[in-house]
Design an enzyme around this catalytic site. Structure first.
Site, PDB file in Angstrom:
ATOM      1  N   GLY A 261       0.807  -1.209   0.000  1.00 47.12           N
ATOM      2  CA  GLY A 261       0.000   0.000   0.000  1.00 47.12           C
ATOM      3  C   GLY A 261       0.843   1.262   0.000  1.00 47.12           C
ATOM      4  CG  ASP A 262       3.428   2.175   3.307  1.00 50.81           C
ATOM      5  OD1 ASP A 262       2.290   2.600   3.547  1.00 50.81           O
ATOM      6  OD2 ASP A 262       4.199   1.748   4.185  1.00 50.81           O
ATOM      7  CB  ILE A 263       5.201   0.572  -2.940  1.00 55.55           C
ATOM      8  CG1 ILE A 263       6.313   0.159  -1.969  1.00 55.55           C
ATOM      9  CG2 ILE A 263       5.755   0.724  -4.354  1.00 55.55           C
ATOM     10  CD1 ILE A 263       7.406   1.190  -1.792  1.00 55.55           C
TER      11      ILE A 263
END
Length: 388
Positions: A158-160
């Protein structure tokens, strides 16, 4: 946030990372082990997570909780094209550094807020990290073995995805401003939104059918063979689900008659009847090593791959040829290895890589060159612990 700005830095943006003084700064610096080793083999203060997301930047330490620190940020924003902030919704209002306050200083600024849940909704002010977004978005419900428990994707998915989304949104906003006569604007990126969006066809399958897509382990939905198979010394990943590919695969394993069988000749029938031939294919592939099958399948134009660990991946001849690892000078470790940006451009190559900065490494430089502060003023701010 750090990943988004790293992508922009790779593309040539001058990125100034602002961290708090009197501590670790960005908490991800200490998010280890492992840590970068110095010339004597001892741990530095830079974790693998930090090293992965902060190349090609400058770093300053400013205390934004005091008026003098807030004024430094406003002055930097006044002469910048973009401000990206990674705080919880509403946190920067108390410092006078929210979008409306900064817009008054620089109406042309592109101001990007990257938060867990976006700027609105019942969860907007809640904190969150990647595993929370993988759980909420349904990503974990798609990941894992058939009949097994949901499993998180083995990296900060999700962060990426949110970082990539923020980077292209910022570039689009700059294009709107500079090429189409537009103005600056506020960009609202929620990590949960980006994670759900990245589920793509698996989420669309649910919207079309109303049915929960099954966890398939290493299999691929509606395709066969498209999974891992055991060999004598490991496992191979195989993708031969298209009809022509399946015919080549069957010929390569010495069983061309399987592809001619009406039960398996077409993709839709082959997937429906896959359990009738799964054991046969597995027993054949179990007779040779991974390397032998990879060599044979590549000669037969059948898509396949060994299932590499990290050592195998970085030793792979294609990855080595593409020079996906670059080694750069580092102030405490002598040199540091970084992962190359995957973008290849003919006219503007991404060929500059600078190690992630130390905490506060460029404070004096940025305040001097960007804000015109002299040495006495900088030292006064340092004594008052406004900067570090």
């Amino acid at each position: 946030g750090p990943y988004a700005t790293q992508l922009l830095a790779d593309l040539g943006a001058e990125v100034v990372k602002v961290e708090r003084p009197g501590g670790p700064g960005d908490e991800m610096r200490a998010y280890g082990p492992p840590f970068l080793k110095d010339a004597e083999g001892q741990n530095t203060t830079e974790s693998a997570f930090y090293m992965a997301c902060n190349r090609n930047k400058k770093a300053i330490c400013v205390d934004i909780s005091v008026p003098e620190g807030q004024e430094i940020i406003r002055q930097l924003a006044a002469s910048s094209d973009v401000l990206l902030e990674n705080f919880k919704v509403g946190d920067l209002v108390r410092y006078g550094l929210d979008y409306q306050s900064i817009r008054a200083v620089n109406p042309a600024l592109v101001y990007c807020s990257l938060t867990g849940f976006g700027q609105s909704g019942p969860y907007a002010k809640k904190p969150g990290q990647d595993l929370v977004f993988q759980a909420l978005s349904g990503a974990m419900s798609l990941t894992g073995d058939l009949g097994g428990a949901p499993i998180r994707i083995g990296m900060a998915f999700g962060d990426i995805m949110a970082g990539m989304t923020a980077a292209y949104a910022i570039i689009a906003a700059l294009y709107h401003r500079d090429a189409q006569g537009g103005q600056g604007q506020h960009i609202d990126i929620g990590i949960l939104d980006a994670t759900l969006s990245a589920l793509s066809h698996r989420a669309m399958a649910y919207l079309l059918s109303g049915e929960q897509p099954a966890r398939l382990g290493n299999m691929t939905a509606a395709s066969f063979p498209a999974q891992d198979f055991a060999c004598t010394d490991g496992a191979i990943m195989l993708q031969a689900s298209q009809d022509a590919h399946f015919a080549r695969f069957c010929k390569a394993i010495g069983r061309p008659e399987i592809a001619a069988d009406d039960r398996y000749r077409l993709r839709r029938d082959r997937f429906r009847n896959r359990h009738e031939i799964l054991g046969t294919i597995q027993s054949i592939l179990a007779t040779r090593s991974v390397a032998e099958w990879v060599d044979l399948f590549q000669k037969s134009d059948v898509m396949c791959a060994p299932i590499n660990d990290m050592a195998g991946a970085f030793a792979d001849p294609q990855i080595r040829h593409r020079e996906m690892v670059v080694e750069v000078p580092h102030p405490t470790a002598t040199t540091a290895k970084l992962i190359r940006n995957p973008v290849r451009m003919s006219e503007t190559p991404l060929d500059t890589y600078v190690a992630p900065p130390l905490l506060g490494q460029h404070t004096d430089e940025v305040l001097r060159d960007k804000l015109g502060l002299d040495g006495d003023k900088i030292e006064k701010l340092r004594r008052e612990r406004v900067i570090a």
